[in-house]
Scaffold this motif. Structure first.
Motif, PDB file in Angstrom:
ATOM      1  N   PRO A 187       0.823  -1.215   0.000  1.00 51.76           N
ATOM      2  CA  PRO A 187       0.000   0.000   0.000  1.00 51.76           C
ATOM      3  C   PRO A 187       0.852   1.258   0.000  1.00 51.76           C
ATOM      4  O   PRO A 187       1.818   1.371   0.754  1.00 51.76           O
ATOM      5  N   CYS A 188       0.501   2.209  -0.863  1.00 47.82           N
ATOM      6  CA  CYS A 188       1.224   3.477  -0.980  1.00 47.82           C
ATOM      7  C   CYS A 188       0.248   4.572  -1.380  1.00 47.82           C
ATOM      8  O   CYS A 188      -0.950   4.332  -1.528  1.00 47.82           O
ATOM      9  N   LYS A 189       0.784   5.772  -1.565  1.00 43.77           N
ATOM     10  CA  LYS A 189       0.027   6.882  -2.138  1.00 43.77           C
ATOM     11  C   LYS A 189       0.864   7.514  -3.243  1.00 43.77           C
ATOM     12  O   LYS A 189       2.094   7.529  -3.170  1.00 43.77           O
ATOM     13  N   ASP A 190       0.174   8.033  -4.266  1.00 43.56           N
ATOM     14  CA  ASP A 190       0.910   8.701  -5.336  1.00 43.56           C
ATOM     15  C   ASP A 190       1.159  10.157  -4.959  1.00 43.56           C
ATOM     16  O   ASP A 190       0.821  10.598  -3.855  1.00 43.56           O
ATOM     17  N   VAL A 191       1.748  10.921  -5.862  1.00 42.52           N
ATOM     18  CA  VAL A 191       2.122  12.305  -5.550  1.00 42.52           C
ATOM     19  C   VAL A 191       0.905  13.195  -5.314  1.00 42.52           C
ATOM     20  O   VAL A 191       1.022  14.279  -4.734  1.00 42.52           O
ATOM     21  N   SER A 192      -0.274  12.745  -5.761  1.00 41.72           N
ATOM     22  CA  SER A 192      -1.507  13.511  -5.539  1.00 41.72           C
ATOM     23  C   SER A 192      -2.235  13.079  -4.276  1.00 41.72           C
ATOM     24  O   SER A 192      -3.302  13.603  -3.960  1.00 41.72           O
ATOM     25  N   GLY A 193      -1.669  12.110  -3.564  1.00 40.54           N
ATOM     26  CA  GLY A 193      -2.288  11.628  -2.336  1.00 40.54           C
ATOM     27  C   GLY A 193      -3.309  10.533  -2.539  1.00 40.54           C
ATOM     28  O   GLY A 193      -3.997  10.142  -1.592  1.00 40.54           O
ATOM     29  N   ASN A 194      -3.421  10.018  -3.761  1.00 39.28           N
ATOM     30  CA  ASN A 194      -4.375   8.949  -4.039  1.00 39.28           C
ATOM     31  C   ASN A 194      -3.799   7.590  -3.635  1.00 39.28           C
ATOM     32  O   ASN A 194      -2.614   7.320  -3.848  1.00 39.28           O
ATOM     33  N   ALA A 195      -4.653   6.753  -3.066  1.00 40.17           N
ATOM     34  CA  ALA A 195      -4.212   5.423  -2.643  1.00 40.17           C
ATOM     35  C   ALA A 195      -3.842   4.571  -3.852  1.00 40.17           C
ATOM     36  O   ALA A 195      -4.467   4.655  -4.908  1.00 40.17           O
ATOM     37  N   ALA A 196      -2.820   3.767  -3.685  1.00 40.70           N
ATOM     38  CA  ALA A 196      -2.369   2.873  -4.751  1.00 40.70           C
ATOM     39  C   ALA A 196      -1.729   1.646  -4.122  1.00 40.70           C
ATOM     40  O   ALA A 196      -1.383   1.643  -2.937  1.00 40.70           O
ATOM     41  N   PHE A 197      -1.591   0.607  -4.921  1.00 37.47           N
ATOM     42  CA  PHE A 197      -0.878  -0.590  -4.489  1.00 37.47           C
ATOM     43  C   PHE A 197       0.221  -0.880  -5.503  1.00 37.47           C
ATOM     44  O   PHE A 197      -0.041  -0.962  -6.705  1.00 37.47           O
ATOM     45  N   LEU A 198       1.440  -1.006  -5.013  1.00 37.90           N
ATOM     46  CA  LEU A 198       2.575  -1.342  -5.865  1.00 37.90           C
ATOM     47  C   LEU A 198       2.867  -2.829  -5.716  1.00 37.90           C
ATOM     48  O   LEU A 198       2.705  -3.399  -4.641  1.00 37.90           O
ATOM     49  N   ALA A 199       3.314  -3.436  -6.792  1.00 34.43           N
ATOM     50  CA  ALA A 199       3.606  -4.870  -6.740  1.00 34.43           C
ATOM     51  C   ALA A 199       4.670  -5.220  -7.764  1.00 34.43           C
ATOM     52  O   ALA A 199       4.820  -4.546  -8.788  1.00 34.43           O
ATOM     53  N   PHE A 200       5.400  -6.290  -7.475  1.00 37.10           N
ATOM     54  CA  PHE A 200       6.416  -6.811  -8.385  1.00 37.10           C
ATOM     55  C   PHE A 200       5.979  -8.200  -8.820  1.00 37.10           C
ATOM     56  O   PHE A 200       5.722  -9.068  -7.985  1.00 37.10           O
ATOM     57  N   THR A 201       5.876  -8.417 -10.107  1.00 36.72           N
ATOM     58  CA  THR A 201       5.408  -9.687 -10.650  1.00 36.72           C
ATOM     59  C   THR A 201       6.517 -10.324 -11.487  1.00 36.72           C
ATOM     60  O   THR A 201       7.561  -9.696 -11.718  1.00 36.72           O
ATOM     61  N   PRO A 202       6.312 -11.545 -11.979  1.00 36.19           N
ATOM     62  CA  PRO A 202       7.334 -12.154 -12.832  1.00 36.19           C
ATOM     63  C   PRO A 202       7.638 -11.347 -14.086  1.00 36.19           C
ATOM     64  O   PRO A 202       8.704 -11.499 -14.687  1.00 36.19           O
ATOM     65  N   PHE A 203       6.725 -10.465 -14.462  1.00 41.51           N
ATOM     66  CA  PHE A 203       6.865  -9.768 -15.738  1.00 41.51           C
ATOM     67  C   PHE A 203       7.263  -8.301 -15.590  1.00 41.51           C
ATOM     68  O   PHE A 203       7.640  -7.661 -16.566  1.00 41.51           O
ATOM     69  N   GLY A 204       7.173  -7.766 -14.377  1.00 43.37           N
ATOM     70  CA  GLY A 204       7.568  -6.382 -14.190  1.00 43.37           C
ATOM     71  C   GLY A 204       6.914  -5.734 -12.983  1.00 43.37           C
ATOM     72  O   GLY A 204       6.336  -6.400 -12.120  1.00 43.37           O
ATOM     73  N   PHE A 205       7.004  -4.410 -12.951  1.00 43.36           N
ATOM     74  CA  PHE A 205       6.487  -3.581 -11.861  1.00 43.36           C
ATOM     75  C   PHE A 205       5.064  -3.148 -12.193  1.00 43.36           C
ATOM     76  O   PHE A 205       4.782  -2.710 -13.310  1.00 43.36           O
ATOM     77  N   VAL A 206       4.164  -3.258 -11.218  1.00 37.90           N
ATOM     78  CA  VAL A 206       2.751  -2.972 -11.439  1.00 37.90           C
ATOM     79  C   VAL A 206       2.252  -1.959 -10.414  1.00 37.90           C
ATOM     80  O   VAL A 206       2.622  -2.018  -9.238  1.00 37.90           O
ATOM     81  N   VAL A 207       1.411  -1.028 -10.871  1.00 41.51           N
ATOM     82  CA  VAL A 207       0.704  -0.109  -9.980  1.00 41.51           C
ATOM     83  C   VAL A 207      -0.786  -0.303 -10.197  1.00 41.51           C
ATOM     84  O   VAL A 207      -1.278  -0.193 -11.325  1.00 41.51           O
ATOM     85  N   LEU A 208      -1.504  -0.623  -9.119  1.00 41.42           N
ATOM     86  CA  LEU A 208      -2.953  -0.786  -9.167  1.00 41.42           C
ATOM     87  C   LEU A 208      -3.593   0.404  -8.473  1.00 41.42           C
ATOM     88  O   LEU A 208      -3.209   0.769  -7.366  1.00 41.42           O
ATOM     89  N   GLN A 209      -4.567   0.994  -9.147  1.00 39.90           N
ATOM     90  CA  GLN A 209      -5.221   2.178  -8.598  1.00 39.90           C
ATOM     91  C   GLN A 209      -6.663   2.199  -9.076  1.00 39.90           C
ATOM     92  O   GLN A 209      -6.934   1.968 -10.255  1.00 39.90           O
TER      93      GLN A 209
END
Length: 393
Positions: free
Chosen positions: A178-200
C-alpha cells in the motif's frame, strides 16, 4: 542454535517438504509493528526477530514462477497451487466471474474429486468459500462446471489447469504494497514475474517491464522507480509508503524481484545502495539464484516423484498455507449476497498485516496425469474480493 542463519531454517523446511525446486519460496514474518519482512538467509534468524520467542513465520511463495505449469515436479506445482488458491481467497488474484467459477471448480475437482450425487447434494458448492464473498449465481456456475466438465480429472490435472488459468490473469503474482501517489491517491505497488505494477482504482495504471526499470531507490517514506522506455524516454515514478520501514521493505522486494527475473546468472548480482536520511544509506544484495538458473537446475532433477499429501475440502476458519500437517483447507460460507467491487477495494483489506498460525494439510492424492480443458468464455462481470480476515504473512 541462536546463531543459526536463515538458510539453515529454510533448508530444514524444504527437506521436510521433500522440495527441490525451492528457490521460488521464502519465509516471511511480521514484526510487532505489523511490518512484513522476508527472512534473510545470510543473517542469524534470532537477530532478525524483534518479537520475543516463540517466533511465528510463514513458508510461502516469494517469486511466482513465470510459467507455473512448466515446473518440473508435481510437489512444487502443488505448493504453488496452494499459494495461489490462498491469494484468490484473500483478494490478491482478481478475475472475471467466468474465470472465478472455473478456478473454483478446479479447486473442487482437485480436492473432492468427481461429482457424486450421493455425496454432493444440491447447493454443495455453497458450503465452501473460494473468495471473500460470492453470489448464489456464482456458486451454481461453479457446481455446473464441476459436474459437467471436469469429471475424471485427477488432483494433479486439475491443479495444473488451475495454474495455467491463474497465470493468464493480470494480477497473477501480485504481492501488494500500500502506498500513495504524488496527488495523495491510494495505490498498491507490486512486483510480478513480468515487471512492476501499480494498481489504482479498479485498474492497472502502470506496468513497467523489468528491462525498462533502470533504478529503484528510497528516501524515508518516498520510493522512486526510474524507467527508461522506447525512444530514450525516461520517467521517474514516485510513491509514498506508510512508514520508512515499509518503504525499505518495498525497495528490497523490488531489488530481489528484478534480480531474480531479469538477470541471466547470479554472478551478475551487485550490491545496491540507496541514500536515505533515516537509515543513512542502505545497502542490499540479493543472495539467491536467478530464474534462468533455477529452471536449468530443475531440468536436471532425476528422482522418483515424492509422495504428495493433499488436503480435502472441509470447514475451517482460514485458508491453507503451503505447509503440511493435519488441518483442513477451506473456509465456511459467511455471506450469501452478491458484491461487485473494484481491484482497489479487493486489495484494501490487505493494508494491515495481521499474523496467523500457518494452516496445515494431510491426505493422499493421485499421480500426475495429462492436462485437461482449461479455457472458458469470459464476461465483464467481476467477482467480489473483499477479505473478511486480514491476510497473514
Amino acid at each position: 542454535q541462536r546463531d543459526a542463519k536463515g538458510q539453515y531454517l529454510f533448508d530444514l523446511l524444504c527437506h521436510h517438504l521433500n522440495l527441490l525446486e525451492k528457490d521460488y519460496f521464502g519465509i516471511r514474518f511480521v514484526d510487532p509493528d505489523k511490518q512484513r519482512h522476508w527472512l534473510e538467509f545470510t543473517k542469524s534468524v534470532v537477530k532478525q526477530m524483534r518479537a520475543q520467542p516463540p517466533f511465528t513465520m510463514c513458508f510461502r511463495v516469494k517469486f511466482y514462477p513465470t510459467d507455473p505449469a512448466a515446473l518440473k515436479e508435481e510437489i512444487t506445482r502443488y505448493l504453488v497451487f496452494l499459494q495461489i488458491k490462498r491469494d484468490l481467497y484473500h483478494g490478491r488474484l482478481l478475475c472475471k466471474t467466468s474465470d472465478a467459477a472455473l478456478l473454483a471448480a478446479y479447486i473442487l475437482q482437485a480436492e473432492i474429486g468427481d461429482y457424486d450425487p450421493g455425496k454432493h447434494p444440491e447447493g454443495y458448492s455453497s458450503k465452501f468459500q473460494f473468495f471473500p464473498k460470492h453470489s448464489e449465481k456464482l456458486e451454481r456456475k461453479i457446481a455446473e462446471i464441476h459436474k459437467s466438465e471436469l469429471s475424471g480429472q485427477t488432483p494433479a490435472t486439475s491443479e495444473l489447469n488451475f495454474l495455467r488459468k491463474a497465470q493468464t490473469l493480470e494480477t497473477y503474482g501480485v504481492d501488494p504494497h500500500p502506498c500513495k501517489d504524488v496527488s495523495g491517491n491510494a495505490a498498491f505497488l507490486a512486483f510480478t514475474p513480468f515487471g512492476f505494477v501499480v494498481l489504482q482504482g479498479n485498474k492497472r495504471v502502470h506496468f513497467i517491464k523489468w528491462n525498462e526499470v533502470t533504478k529503484m531507490k528510497f528516501e524515508g517514506k518516498t520510493f522512486y522507480l526510474y524507467v527508461s522506455q522506447k525512444e530514450e524516454k525516461k520517467i521517474v515514478l514516485t510513491y509514498f509508503a506508510p512508514t520508512p520501514e515499509a518503504c525499505k521493505h518495498l525497495w528490497k522486494c523490488g531489488i530481489e524481484n528484478q534480480a531474480f527475473y531479469k538477470l541471466e546468472k547470479s554472478s551478475q548480482v551487485r550490491t545496491v545502495s540507496s541514500s536515505n536520511l533515516f537509515f543513512k544509506g542502505s545497502r542490499f544484495r540479493y543472495s539467491g539464484r536467478v530464474a534462468k538458473e533455477v529452471m536449468e537446475s530443475s531440468a536436471k532433477i532425476k528422482r522418483e516423484p515424492p509422495e504428495i499429501h493433499r488436503a480435502g475440502l472441509g470447514p475451517s476458519r482460514s485458508c491453507p498455507s503451503i505447509t503440511h500437517g493435519p488441518r483442513l483447507s477451506s473456509v465456511p460460507r459467511t455471506r450469501r449476497r452478491a458484491v461487485h467491487i473494484s481491484i482497489m477495494e479487493g486489495l484494501e483489506s490487505l493494508r494491515d498485516s495481521a499474523h496467523s498460525t500457518p494452516v496445515r494439510s494431510a491426505s493422499h492424492g493421485d499421480a500426475f496425469a495429462g492436462p485437461g480443458r482449461s479455457g472458458r468464455a469470459e464476461s465483464s462481470e467481476r467477482v467480489a474480493v473483499i477479505a473478511d480476515e486480514s491476510y497473514s504473512p
